[in-house]
Scaffold this active site. Structure first.
Site, PDB file in Angstrom:
ATOM      1  N   CYS A   1       0.946  -1.132  -0.033  1.00  0.00           N
ATOM      2  CA  CYS A   1      -0.075  -0.075   0.135  1.00  0.00           C
ATOM      3  C   CYS A   1       0.912   1.147   0.002  1.00  0.00           C
ATOM      4  O   CYS A   1       1.797   1.304   0.675  1.00  0.00           O
ATOM      5  CB  CYS A   1      -0.783   0.005   1.213  1.00  0.00           C
ATOM      6  SG  CYS A   1      -2.319  -1.223   1.261  1.00  0.00           S
TER       7      CYS A   1
ATOM      8  N   TYR B   1      -7.795  -8.590   7.079  1.00  0.00           N
ATOM      9  CA  TYR B   1      -8.559  -7.968   6.333  1.00  0.00           C
ATOM     10  C   TYR B   1      -9.840  -8.651   5.969  1.00  0.00           C
ATOM     11  O   TYR B   1      -9.837  -9.730   6.761  1.00  0.00           O
ATOM     12  CB  TYR B   1      -8.213  -7.305   4.905  1.00  0.00           C
ATOM     13  CG  TYR B   1      -7.177  -6.262   5.115  1.00  0.00           C
ATOM     14  CD1 TYR B   1      -7.110  -5.095   5.889  1.00  0.00           C
ATOM     15  CD2 TYR B   1      -5.684  -6.460   4.566  1.00  0.00           C
ATOM     16  CE1 TYR B   1      -6.262  -4.379   6.068  1.00  0.00           C
ATOM     17  CE2 TYR B   1      -4.722  -5.626   5.020  1.00  0.00           C
ATOM     18  CZ  TYR B   1      -4.788  -4.440   5.695  1.00  0.00           C
ATOM     19  OH  TYR B   1      -3.892  -3.511   5.945  1.00  0.00           O
TER      20      TYR B   1
END
Length: 354
Positions: free
Chosen positions: A25, A181
């Site tokens: 990310c 997640y």
């Protein structure tokens, strides 16, 4: 002949070597589309000799973003900006991939360098959802538990994002089912306390991630490989572990998954992870051996000969280079030099080849 720099074919895609740049990310997309930063970042790593560059976690829904600066692929308007990145990566002779994810209870947070704490609703944040109303860490708000009738919509969001990724020209889609997640939250008994058919025994906890996989495989072109990233263990007693991961990998393979990107951790804030060079390689080796599926090894793989040994020994089919690739965009070219292998230097850089 270097094993690391031998080609790998999965379905109709031939990767020029087995050095893959891990999805990492960047938290630099305030409008959910790539900025100049992404062009420079991904372009540099594509010309750096890797066989595959995987774009960072890209949210399949606005509420699935980790931070407000996440890439997204929930709208057709997001296709063209991402297509530019896919074309740039492929123009360097490198395969282009994109990771699709939903942050679940780890959504709505500030960027890591801004503290990483949950953002309150009304102050840039939004409501996080999860399998069960279990906060990620002390001081974090409890997420809203997803109703069963909401799950098909999330599965379709993954499938729709995969269709958009195909239109954008990506060679690979990776489903993010790791690092705490949403899909990992369904897998782990630490975060999934549901009493319906999506919670309880391991097969029930695997149900929703497998439903997502089926939808994505049906939406993704048959000639392009599908990856899934998993966390092989939570590093917490009583949590998700390698034994369950092997079963899960078998089920993924049966549903048309071509490659399991094998990481670990991320679900429990207090996990004790024994970090060290190649510390997750045994997980990739176990999944490859026991589930019969191609795997990628990731995690503190920093040296050329270390990566070569992982592939040459059959522990994994490829290595995913993360932090080392942040430090050195040309890691693959430099590794080839160490191993005496041929690597595709850009014509513009040949003066530096030696």
């Amino acid at each position: 002949m270097s094993a690391l720099f031998s080609p790998l074919q999965l379905r109709g895609v031939v990767f020029r070597n087995r050095v893959f740049v891990s999805p990492m990310c960047q938290y630099s997309a305030p409008d959910a589309v790539p900025a100049d930063w992404h062009v420079v970042h991904y372009g540099a790593r594509a010309v750096g000799g890797a066989g595959l560059v995987l774009l960072e976690a890209t949210a399949v829904a606005p509420e699935g973003r980790i931070t407000p600066y996440e890439l997204g692929l929930w709208d057709d308007a997001q296709i063209a900006p991402l297509a530019r990145l896919a074309a740039l990566i492929r123009s360097a002779g490198c395969a282009a991939g994109i990771q699709l994810g939903h942050a679940g209870r780890k959504a709505s947070c500030a960027r890591p360098w801004e503290g990483g704490e949950p953002l309150p609703r009304g102050n840039g944040g939004w409501e996080a959802v999860a399998p069960s109303p279990v906060p990620f860490a002390p001081g974090h708000p409890a997420p809203r538990a997803l109703a069963k009738d909401e799950l098909p919509g999330i599965a379709e969001a993954f499938a729709a994002a995969a269709r958009r990724a195909a239109r954008a020209g990506f060679d690979v889609v990776e489903i993010h089912a790791a690092h705490g997640y949403l899909l990992h939250q369904f897998l782990s008994p630490l975060s999934n306390l549901r009493g319906d058919e999506y919670g309880g025994m391991p097969a029930a906890r695997m149900r929703f991630p497998l439903e997502v996989t089926e939808r994505v495989r049906a939406a993704w072109p048959d000639d392009r490989p599908l990856f899934v990233r998993i966390s092989a263990t939570d590093w917490i007693p009583g949590g998700w572990d390698l034994e369950q991961s092997i079963v899960f990998a078998r089920e993924l393979k049966a549903r048309g998954v071509d490659f399991v990107d094998t990481s670990s951790g991320g679900l429990a804030w207090d996990a004790r992870i024994p970090l060290g060079p190649g510390y997750q390689v045994p997980f990739a080796a176990a999944l490859r051996r026991e589930a019969g599926v191609p795997t990628g090894a990731v995690g503190l793989i920093t040296e050329a000969r270390q990566a070569e040994e992982i592939v040459a020994s059959g522990a994994a089919d490829a290595v995913l280079i993360g932090r080392a690739a942040l430090d050195d965009p040309h890691w693959a070219l430099h590794a080839a030099r160490v191993l005496g292998a041929d690597a595709p230097w850009p014509a513009q850089y040949l003066r530096a080849k030696r």
